[in-house]
Every structure is written in structure tokens, then in C-alpha cells.
Design an enzyme around this catalytic site. Structure first.
Site, PDB file in Angstrom:
ATOM      1  N   ARG A 106     -21.286   0.725 -37.471  1.00 48.64           N
ATOM      2  CA  ARG A 106     -21.502  -0.306 -36.439  1.00 48.64           C
ATOM      3  C   ARG A 106     -20.723  -1.536 -36.893  1.00 48.64           C
ATOM      4  NH1 ARG A 106     -26.842  -2.109 -33.181  1.00 48.64           N
ATOM      5  NH2 ARG A 106     -26.198  -0.197 -32.167  1.00 48.64           N
ATOM      6  N   HIS A 116     -19.629   1.895 -27.170  1.00 54.13           N
ATOM      7  CA  HIS A 116     -20.899   2.393 -27.730  1.00 54.13           C
ATOM      8  C   HIS A 116     -21.068   3.833 -27.225  1.00 54.13           C
ATOM      9  CE1 HIS A 116     -24.636   2.313 -29.699  1.00 54.13           C
ATOM     10  NE2 HIS A 116     -25.305   1.432 -28.997  1.00 54.13           N
ATOM     11  N   GLN A 159     -24.477   5.815 -27.243  1.00 55.82           N
ATOM     12  CA  GLN A 159     -25.393   5.307 -26.223  1.00 55.82           C
ATOM     13  C   GLN A 159     -25.065   5.915 -24.859  1.00 55.82           C
ATOM     14  OE1 GLN A 159     -27.949   2.710 -26.605  1.00 55.82           O
ATOM     15  NE2 GLN A 159     -28.461   3.671 -24.684  1.00 55.82           N
ATOM     16  N   ASP A 176     -27.623  -4.656 -19.279  1.00 59.37           N
ATOM     17  CA  ASP A 176     -27.661  -4.906 -20.725  1.00 59.37           C
ATOM     18  C   ASP A 176     -27.712  -6.422 -20.897  1.00 59.37           C
ATOM     19  OD1 ASP A 176     -27.447  -4.728 -23.503  1.00 59.37           O
ATOM     20  OD2 ASP A 176     -25.334  -4.143 -23.511  1.00 59.37           O
ATOM     21  N   CYS A 212     -29.918  -0.153 -22.422  1.00 56.77           N
ATOM     22  CA  CYS A 212     -29.736   0.420 -23.763  1.00 56.77           C
ATOM     23  C   CYS A 212     -30.746  -0.154 -24.751  1.00 56.77           C
ATOM     24  CB  CYS A 212     -28.316   0.172 -24.249  1.00 56.77           C
ATOM     25  SG  CYS A 212     -27.847  -1.569 -24.247  1.00 56.77           S
ATOM     26  N   ARG A 270     -31.274   9.187 -27.710  1.00 55.20           N
ATOM     27  CA  ARG A 270     -30.234   8.827 -28.680  1.00 55.20           C
ATOM     28  C   ARG A 270     -30.283   9.803 -29.854  1.00 55.20           C
ATOM     29  NH1 ARG A 270     -28.329   3.683 -29.221  1.00 55.20           N
ATOM     30  NH2 ARG A 270     -27.019   4.697 -30.792  1.00 55.20           N
TER      31      ARG A 270
HETATM   32  N1   CP Z   1     -29.258   0.534 -28.020  1.00 56.18           N
HETATM   33  C1   CP Z   1     -28.978   0.253 -29.303  1.00 56.18           C
HETATM   34  O1   CP Z   1     -27.898   0.567 -29.818  1.00 56.18           O
HETATM   35  O2   CP Z   1     -29.993  -0.369 -29.961  1.00 56.18           O
HETATM   36  P1   CP Z   1     -29.890  -0.993 -31.420  1.00 56.18           P
HETATM   37  O3   CP Z   1     -28.952  -2.183 -31.337  1.00 56.18           O
HETATM   38  O4   CP Z   1     -31.300  -1.406 -31.753  1.00 56.18           O
HETATM   39  O5   CP Z   1     -29.367   0.028 -32.358  1.00 56.18           O
HETATM   40  N1  NVA Z   2     -23.965  -5.020 -25.642  1.00 57.08           N
HETATM   41  C1  NVA Z   2     -24.942  -5.083 -26.698  1.00 57.08           C
HETATM   42  C2  NVA Z   2     -25.483  -3.723 -26.963  1.00 57.08           C
HETATM   43  C3  NVA Z   2     -26.560  -3.667 -28.007  1.00 57.08           C
HETATM   44  C4  NVA Z   2     -27.078  -2.261 -28.239  1.00 57.08           C
HETATM   45  C5  NVA Z   2     -24.309  -5.688 -27.945  1.00 57.08           C
HETATM   46  O1  NVA Z   2     -23.177  -5.315 -28.285  1.00 57.08           O
HETATM   47  O2  NVA Z   2     -24.933  -6.537 -28.566  1.00 57.08           O
END
Ligand code: CP
Ligand code: NVA
Length: 328
Positions: free
Chosen positions: A109, A136, A139, A230, A270, A298
Site C-alpha cells: 500500500r 485499488h 477492492q 467513497d 469501500c 475482500r
Molecule cells: N477499503 C479499504 O481498503 O479499507 P482499508 O483502508 O481499511 O484497508
Molecule cells: N480513496 C480512499 C480509499 C481508501 C480505502 C483513499 O485512497 O484514501
């Protein structure tokens, strides 16, 4: 029989366009098999190891990769990079080279998708994007799998995105463009997804028959199977928070917008959500909301991916069994 999941053995998943439609459908079938009976897959990933490198916070992604991999018998190491970006202590290439000698797969990440691509080039084991500024994929794949569980065929799904055209939106566009449904992206013009993502999705959509529509007209959500939103301010965008909150105010998903979509529409997010901002409590807590199904899936979808990457023999036989059952 054609093996859709074996084909992804030893490959990276940096964005959904790394997969074909057949491979995505193979992952859906394997995720369904796993979800139904984990006991049948016990020990599948024994002796395998997964490293998680996270430069940003996480609940769902971290826990689903960690517990999911352990459920299949594998070992997980979590490296927290929130305080020190990957590439700071030693080069990205040296880091990837070392980890490749110990781990069978690495989920990352990160702040920068360009760094992720650099890491993947230097790694000899599969790299999985666990969220970058641009994509992502885990997701989006889990989300489309979740919608298919409600009985809609993947190539017929109409998904409406409302709000900020962000990383999750990009990956959903790529998934729908690959599978052949319709994606309606409702955002203010300045927050549309990047032109490069839309152009490449158009190419895929041409082949699959998918339709990708970008508009600022909230009425375009009518008839969608899913209304997805989101947060308006993604991780790393804090400096733009005030400007984005003002522009996105009319794009909140509330009961009136869900009514415009129709009684068939599920609410999707998400998570994490900023309740009262991009979605009202009434909608996220309603019977139409499938946010916890998305969160659960997930784990199943990522496990399907990991089995396909690391145990193609098992993925192949499970897929064969599930398609035989499906043809009865
Ligand atoms: N949806 C998602 O990726 O959640 P987190 O940021 O908690 O991992
Ligand atoms: N768009 C959000 C998704 C989090 C799971 C971010 O990148 O923070």
C-alpha cells in the site's frame, strides 16, 4: 479445459488491466468456492509467506490479507512504513531484491503508483497493489464479485459511481470495462478520473461491449444495480480537503439519490466512510447497503488471487470442479 487462473501464476497485480476477463471470472469462481468451504482448501498456502508493506493506514486490507493468508496455512510479516517511505533507508530496488529472497508474494500500500511499478520491476516474486494513489484493484475485484452474488451477470452489471473520481473509481472503471457492463461516473467535471485511465478503459470497453459514461448529472444513476461512493478526501490529499468538500457537497449519497436510482439499487462503499459527508447514516445503515459484504469479500477474493498466484495447481482443479457443478 482452459485454465483461467493458472495463467496469472507468477504475475503482478498492479491494476485491474493486468488481468483478462477470463482471469477475473476465474477469480470470482474460486473466491466463491473458498467462501463456501475453507476446510476444502486447508493448508493450501502452507510453507508460503506473504509480506505486507504499508505506507498508509489500513483496517480492511491489512486484516483481510493477514487473516486470509493464515487461514490457508501461510505466514505473514507486516512492515509498517507510515513513518518512513519505501526507498528512504535503502533503494526501492535493493529492498525489492532482498524481500524477493524471503517472501513468495508482497502486497504493497503506497503513496506513489510509480514507486510500485519500480518495485515490481525489481522484484522476482508477485507484487500485489494493496492501494496506491491511482488504483485499488483488490477492492474493485471484490466489489464486482459482491454484486454478482446478488444474481446479476458480470457482463450486465450497471454500476454508478457518485462523488470523487479517485483510485477506487479508477479500478472499478477498469473492472467494468473488462467484464462488459456499464459504469456511470457522476462527478464534478474537475474530479473526473484521469484521461489516461478513461482512454485505456475505452479500448477495453470496445472489446468487451462495456459502456463507460462520465457526467455531472445525478439523474444518470437511474437503473443502476449499485450506487458507489467513497470519501471525498483520500489519504494524502489533506491539503485539498476544503476545496474538495465544497465542490462535492451536491454529490452526497442520501435517501433521495437512492430513490432516483430505483428500488433495485444497492449502496456500496469501500470504507472507511465519513458518515454525514459522502453518505448519510440513513443510507449506509439501510437494507440496501452491502458495505459489510464488500468488506468480507475482500478476504475471499484476495485469497483466490493468492491461490492462483502461488498454487496454480489447486486453483486449476478448484475451478474445474466449480465449472462442472455450474453446468449441471
Ligand atoms: N477499503 C479499504 O481498503 O479499507 P482499508 O483502508 O481499511 O484497508
Ligand atoms: N480513496 C480512499 C480509499 C481508501 C480505502 C483513499 O485512497 O484514501
Amino acid at each position: 479445459m482452459h485454465s483461467s487462473t493458472r495463467a496469472i501464476h507468477s504475475r503482478d497485480l498492479l491494476q485491474v488491466t493486468d488481468l483478462s476477463a477470463t482471469e477475473i471470472l476465474g477469480l470470482f469462481a474460486l473466491a466463491a468456492d473458498l467462501k463456501q468451504d475453507y476446510a476444502a482448501f486447508a493448508g493450501t498456502l502452507a510453507q508460503k509467506s506473504l509480506v505486507l508493506l504499508f505506507e498508509k493506514p489500513s483496517l480492511r486490507t491489512r486484516v483481510t490479507f493477514d487473516l486470509g493468508f493464515q487461514k490457508l496455512g501461510g505466514a505473514v510479516a507486516f512492515l509498517d512504513h507510515q513513518g518512513s517511505p519505501i526507498g528512504e533507508r535503502e533503494t526501492v530496488e535493493d529492498y525489492a531484491g532482498n524481500l524477493s529472497r524471503w517472501a513468495d508474494a508482497i502486497a504493497i500500500r503506497c503513496r506513489s503508483h510509480a514507486m510500485l511499478e519500480r518495485f515490481a520491476r525489481a522484484s522476482s516474486v508477485p507484487i500485489i497493489n494493496a492501494l496506491s494513489d491511482l488504483h485499488h484493484p483488490c477492492q474493485a475485484l471484490a466489489d464486482l464479485f459482491t454484486l454478482t452474488e446478488s444474481g446479476v451477470a458480470p457482463e450486465r452489471i450497471h454500476l454508478a459511481w457518485v462523488g470523487d473520481g479517485n483510485n477506487v473509481c479508477n479500478s472499478l472503471i477498469e473492472t467494468v470495462a473488462t467484464l462488459g457492463g456499464q459504469m456511470t461516473v457522476v462527478t464534478p467535471p474537475q474530479y473526473r478520473p484521469p484521461a489516461a485511465i478513461l482512454r485505456s478503459a475505452e479500448g477495453r470497453a470496445f472489446r468487451s461491449g462495456a459502456r463507460i459514461v462520465c457526467t455531472d448529472d445525478l439523474g444518470a444513476v437511474a437503473g443502476a444495480h449499485g450506487i458507489y461512493t467513497d470519501v471525498w478526501v483520500s489519504m494524502g490529499e489533506e491539503a485539498r480537503a476544503a476545496e474538495k468538500r465544497t465542490a462535492l457537497e451536491p454529490f452526497r449519497v442520501d435517501a433521495a439519490l437512492m430513490s432516483r436510482a430505483g428500488a433495485q439499487a444497492k449502496f456500496m462503499h469501500c470504507l472507511p466512510a465519513r458518515r454525514g459527508e459522502e453518505v448519510t447514516d440513513e443510507v449506509i445503515d439501510s437494507r440496501a447497503s452491502i458495505v459489510l459484504d464488500q468488506a468480507e469479500n475482500r478476504m475471499h477474493l484476495q485469497n483466490a488471487l493468492l491461490v492462483a498466484l502461488l498454487r496454480p495447481d489447486i486453483a486449476q482443479s478448484a475451478r474445474a470442479k466449480s465449472s462442472l457443478q455450474g453446468s449441471r
